[in-house]
Enzyme design. Structure first.
Site, PDB file in Angstrom:
ATOM      1  N   LYS A 279      47.792 -24.335  83.243  1.00  0.00           N
ATOM      2  CA  LYS A 279      47.860 -25.787  83.042  1.00  0.00           C
ATOM      3  C   LYS A 279      46.638 -26.478  83.645  1.00  0.00           C
ATOM      4  O   LYS A 279      46.082 -27.412  83.047  1.00  0.00           O
ATOM      5  CB  LYS A 279      49.157 -26.337  83.652  1.00  0.00           C
ATOM      6  CG  LYS A 279      50.391 -25.952  82.843  1.00  0.00           C
ATOM      7  CD  LYS A 279      51.680 -26.151  83.615  1.00  0.00           C
ATOM      8  CE  LYS A 279      52.864 -25.624  82.795  1.00  0.00           C
ATOM      9  NZ  LYS A 279      54.113 -25.571  83.562  1.00  0.00           N
TER      10      LYS A 279
ATOM     11  N   GLN B 271      56.973 -27.504  88.770  1.00  0.00           N
ATOM     12  CA  GLN B 271      57.147 -26.184  88.172  1.00  0.00           C
ATOM     13  C   GLN B 271      58.473 -25.573  88.611  1.00  0.00           C
ATOM     14  O   GLN B 271      58.776 -25.487  89.801  1.00  0.00           O
ATOM     15  CB  GLN B 271      55.984 -25.268  88.577  1.00  0.00           C
ATOM     16  CG  GLN B 271      56.019 -23.895  87.946  1.00  0.00           C
ATOM     17  CD  GLN B 271      55.818 -23.947  86.439  1.00  0.00           C
ATOM     18  OE1 GLN B 271      54.934 -24.617  85.940  1.00  0.00           O
ATOM     19  NE2 GLN B 271      56.643 -23.213  85.720  1.00  0.00           N
TER      20      GLN B 271
ATOM     21  N   ASP C 144      57.510 -33.796  81.222  1.00  0.00           N
ATOM     22  CA  ASP C 144      58.302 -32.630  80.802  1.00  0.00           C
ATOM     23  C   ASP C 144      59.508 -33.051  79.964  1.00  0.00           C
ATOM     24  O   ASP C 144      60.129 -32.222  79.303  1.00  0.00           O
ATOM     25  CB  ASP C 144      58.791 -31.849  82.032  1.00  0.00           C
ATOM     26  CG  ASP C 144      58.099 -30.501  82.168  1.00  0.00           C
ATOM     27  OD1 ASP C 144      57.428 -30.074  81.205  1.00  0.00           O
ATOM     28  OD2 ASP C 144      58.233 -29.870  83.227  1.00  0.00           O
TER      29      ASP C 144
END
Length: 284
Positions: A52, A96, A119
């Protein structure tokens, strides 16, 4: 259409557009910013976070990495998220997963501002998806929808069978297909006669995490198959949830594993971050 849906190529085209949009925003004084929070030393998570970071750099997105020790407390993590919520440079916050066992994932995800939840997991954003007015959509299912769009698949009136009911892929992708006027069936571990359900699908979206569970002869001739699963078999081999070679013979289009849905997930994370920056630039 090409029988093999090339996720790498679609993702690359989208990333070029994202980089161009980022350059325009930055030139006008708004550099898109993404904060990535990693707690602990999970090897897979470290790899994902590194990917990422590189993708952000290539797209011109400001990336703020926060790598925290395994023993970081829930309170400390929530304090960091509160600071990121208030940080004007940050348009998106990604924590994460998985988190260490002593931290409540739900509490952490709900602490992220819905306006920075790139997200798409905050209950507010899930609710907006359900009601057909999404703000941020979860990256993997959103990537699936972009692949279908780029491949020229019109979902109106189509029978879509989603195999898997996770909050991360199965449920949201079903809602997204519904929004495109498909007739959607969600199948799961308690579904009776899964093979028969799959056989009537014009589009099959597999997201169960079981290697080659969906057999090739279940696929209706001419159907489109999107395989979200990535399963390691043996030392090195990766396979999807669909029996690829046999399904390929019958499908009009199918995603490979690897190289299918995978590259789209980070791409949509970048996309959501830039969309958030556009809203910031517009003062919304």
């Amino acid at each position: 259409m090409d029988k093999i849906i090339d996720g790498k190529a679609i993702a690359e085209r989208m990333r070029e557009t994202i980089a161009a949009d980022t350059a325009v925003l930055s030139a006008k004084g708004t550099t898109p910013g993404l904060a990535v929070v990693l707690v602990g030393e999970d090897p897979a998570s470290r790899v994902y976070v590194s990917m990422k970071e590189k993708a952000c750099e290539k797209a011109g997105i400001f990336s703020a990495e926060h790598k925290l020790a395994e023993q970081t407390t829930e309170a400390e993590l929530l304090t960091l998220i509160d600071a990121l919520n208030k940080d004007a440079r940050i348009d998106g916050i990604l924590v994460q997963l998985p988190l260490p066992g002593h931290i409540d994932e739900s509490k952490v995800l709900e602490a992220i501002s819905p306006a920075k939840d790139v997200d798409g997991f905050h209950p507010y954003n899930v609710g907006r998806l359900v009601t057909g007015n999404p703000l941020f959509q979860p990256c993997t299912p959103y990537g699936v929808m972009k692949m279908l769009e780029q491949t020229g698949v019109d979902l109106k009136g189509k029978e879509v069978v989603v195999v898997g009911r996770s909050n991360i892929v199965g449920k949201p992708v079903a809602l997204m297909c519904l929004a495109e006027h498909a007739t959607v069936t969600i199948c799961h571990s308690r579904t009776k006669d899964l093979a028969e359900q799959v056989r009537r699908a014009d589009v099959v979206i597999a997201a169960v995490g079981r290697p080659e569970m969906i057999k090739g002869d279940w696929i209706k001739p001419g159907a489109v198959v999107i395989d979200v699963g990535v399963n390691r078999v043996g030392e090195k081999k990766l396979v999807g949830d669909v029996e690829f070679e046999a399904a390929r013979e019958r499908a009009s289009a199918i995603t490979p594993v690897p190289g299918g849905v995978g590259p789209m997930t980070i791409t949509m994370l970048l996309y959501n971050t830039v969309e958030s920056a556009k809203r910031r630039a517009a003062g919304k």
